[in-house]
Scaffold this motif. Structure first.
Motif, short mmCIF file in Angstrom:
data_model
loop_
_atom_site.label_atom_id
_atom_site.label_comp_id
_atom_site.label_asym_id
_atom_site.label_seq_id
_atom_site.Cartn_x
_atom_site.Cartn_y
_atom_site.Cartn_z
N ALA A 142 0.80 -1.31 -0.03
CA ALA A 142 -0.18 0.09 0.11
C ALA A 142 0.82 1.34 -0.03
O ALA A 142 0.32 2.37 -0.12
N ARG A 198 -8.18 -7.71 -5.13
CA ARG A 198 -8.47 -7.20 -3.77
C ARG A 198 -7.01 -6.93 -3.14
O ARG A 198 -6.43 -8.18 -2.67
N THR A 200 -6.93 -5.00 -0.27
CA THR A 200 -7.31 -4.83 1.26
C THR A 200 -8.72 -5.48 1.60
O THR A 200 -9.70 -4.99 1.16
N GLY A 202 -12.16 -6.83 3.02
CA GLY A 202 -13.12 -6.11 3.68
C GLY A 202 -13.47 -4.63 3.54
O GLY A 202 -14.03 -3.86 4.20
N ALA A 203 -12.89 -4.07 2.40
CA ALA A 203 -12.95 -2.73 2.36
C ALA A 203 -13.80 -2.34 1.04
O ALA A 203 -13.76 -0.99 0.60
N GLY A 204 -14.33 -3.52 0.48
CA GLY A 204 -15.34 -2.87 -0.74
C GLY A 204 -14.55 -2.25 -2.02
O GLY A 204 -13.29 -2.82 -2.20
N ARG A 206 -13.31 0.28 -2.00
CA ARG A 206 -11.74 0.97 -1.74
C ARG A 206 -10.46 0.23 -1.49
O ARG A 206 -9.60 0.69 -1.25
N GLY A 207 -10.82 -1.20 -1.54
CA GLY A 207 -9.61 -2.07 -1.33
C GLY A 207 -9.08 -2.76 -2.66
O GLY A 207 -8.57 -3.78 -2.53
N ASP A 253 -5.05 0.33 -3.80
CA ASP A 253 -6.37 0.42 -3.21
C ASP A 253 -7.12 1.42 -3.81
O ASP A 253 -8.18 1.90 -3.39
N ARG A 254 -6.75 2.03 -5.04
CA ARG A 254 -7.75 3.01 -5.73
C ARG A 254 -7.99 2.26 -7.18
O ARG A 254 -8.39 3.15 -8.17
#
Length: 410
Positions: A142, A198, A200, A202-204, A206-207, A253-254
């Motif tokens: 990250a 994915r 991250t 659990g970040a939906g 955003r991950g 993450d983006r």
């Protein structure tokens, strides 16, 4: 205003594209094998300079290209669109090294690109992606340098910034991709994939991170799927496929922004593809009903037939105008592009399905004979209502944007 009245130069260009598609591209398409990448066709698109225009034209011109090609050769249209969909994230979000490595080959038609977003359990729900990108040592995945923001089509993307953190990482941060993708156009024959994974848990949305993954990476496998649509579609398997910071598109993450930025551009042009098919079906129906003898006259003399044809023309033109309006909004940087793009794709793809189906009905059994134009369009027209966000997803986007606008105006 170009959204409602094309200037003479664009009108002439569209006519030229239709002629080129019929005379130079359709013969190559007819030699292709259904379900396989037609590399001679892709190479000819490059030779004609059309693939380069994916990155140098505005959204409206992209729509005009797709509509014009679809009218005369749907295979050529689809080959062009898939190159754009797979490579646009590299153009808009890639580093100079990524762009220099892949975009020249894409433009020349010597490298085939693919956009790998959908999964068996996460088709329309892109935020529910399950393909895992697990850190593999050598630094925190990250903690990467800043990347440039989205660049509009036709612009020169800004180079990645050389932050101290990025310099320290020096490409050593790495991940392993594990999981699968499904319903991926051009898979498993593409030369590289824009892959969303994915990073991250659990970040939906955003991950998720976007990666540029060459097809020769160890652990990457693919299988062709036998689909109704004649263009290539497959599934991909990722068995600890190695990727590094050098493969990231945008920022870790983006990646969801990369996906949505790409889809906001290409959704109106999916509508343009649909409009091209609808117009081809309409023109075929006009010709058929004008010459077909029935009940002591021509088929067109029956009021029910004439009114049906008028309805087809009305819906086709309405869809075309909405597509042009959405593309113009994108080119002008309007704030409501997501809503307009969703509306354009929804209306145009649903309209094309209606028009082609009605055209088949008015032609009768001959339209379902293998090799007939309408038989071909009947198979082609179904998929656009599903890919790049199904019609139901587009309705959800439209409603969400409408309520957001209402809330903002209070």
């Amino acid at each position: 205003m170009p959204a409602f009245s094309l200037d003479p130069v664009r009108t002439a260009w569209c006519a030229e594209l239709r002629t080129t598609a019929a005379e130079r591209l359709r013969p190559l398409a007819e030699k292709g094998e259904p379900g396989r990448v037609n590399r001679p066709l892709v190479a000819e698109l490059g030779q004609l300079g059309l693939l380069r225009r994916l990155f140098t034209s505005g959204a409206l011109d992209l729509c005009l290209m797709r509509e014009s090609l679809a009218y005369a050769c749907t295979e050529a249209e689809t080959a062009l669109a898939l190159q754009g969909l797979g490579a646009y994230p590299v153009h808009a979000y890639g580093t100079p090294a990524q762009r220099d490595r892949w975009l020249p080959e894409v433009e020349h038609g010597t490298a085939v690109a693919a956009f790998a977003l959908s999964e068996p359990g996460a088709g329309s729900d892109a935020a529910a992606l399950g393909l895992r990108a697990e850190a593999d040592g050598g630094g925190d995945g990250a903690a990467e340098g800043e990347r440039h923001a989205q660049a509009p089509i036709g612009s020169t993307p800004r180079p990645a910034s050389a932050s101290p953190l990025a310099a320290e990482a020096d490409g050593r941060s790495r991940w392993r991709l594990s999981g699968e993708k499904c319903w991926i156009s051009n898979a498993p024959e593409a030369d590289f994939y824009t892959v969303f994974a994915r990073t991250t848990p659990g970040a939906g949305a955003r991950g998720v991170t976007a990666f540029l993954v060459p097809a020769d990476r160890p652990g990457l496998t693919g299988t062709a799927l036998d689909m109704l649509s004649p263009h290539p579609i497959g599934a991909l398997g990722f068995d600890a496929v190695p990727v590094t910071a050098d493969d990231v598109l945008g920022e870790p993450d983006r990646g969801f922004r990369v996906a949505m930025g790409t889809l906001n551009l290409f959704r109106p042009s999916v509508g343009a593809f649909a409009v091209g098919m609808a117009q081809a079906a309409l023109d075929a129906t006009l010709a058929h009903t004008a010459r077909r003898d029935a009940f002591g006259g021509k088929l067109k003399d029956l009021q029910t037939v004439a009114h049906r044809v008028a309805e087809l023309a009305l819906r086709t033109d309405a869809a075309r105008l909405m597509v042009y309006a959405a593309a113009t909004a994108y080119d002008e940087g309007a704030p409501d592009v997501p809503k307009r793009a969703a509306m354009a794709k929804l209306l145009a793809t649903e309209t094309a399905q209606y028009v082609v189906d009605a055209a088949v009905q008015l032609h009768g059994a001959r339209a379902l004979q293998r090799g007939h134009l309408l038989e071909h369009l009947y198979r082609e027209v179904r998929a656009p209502r599903i890919y790049e966000g199904a019609s139901e997803v587009q309705r959800g986007i439209i409603a969400k944007e409408l309520y957001a606008e209402t809330e903002a105006s209070r």
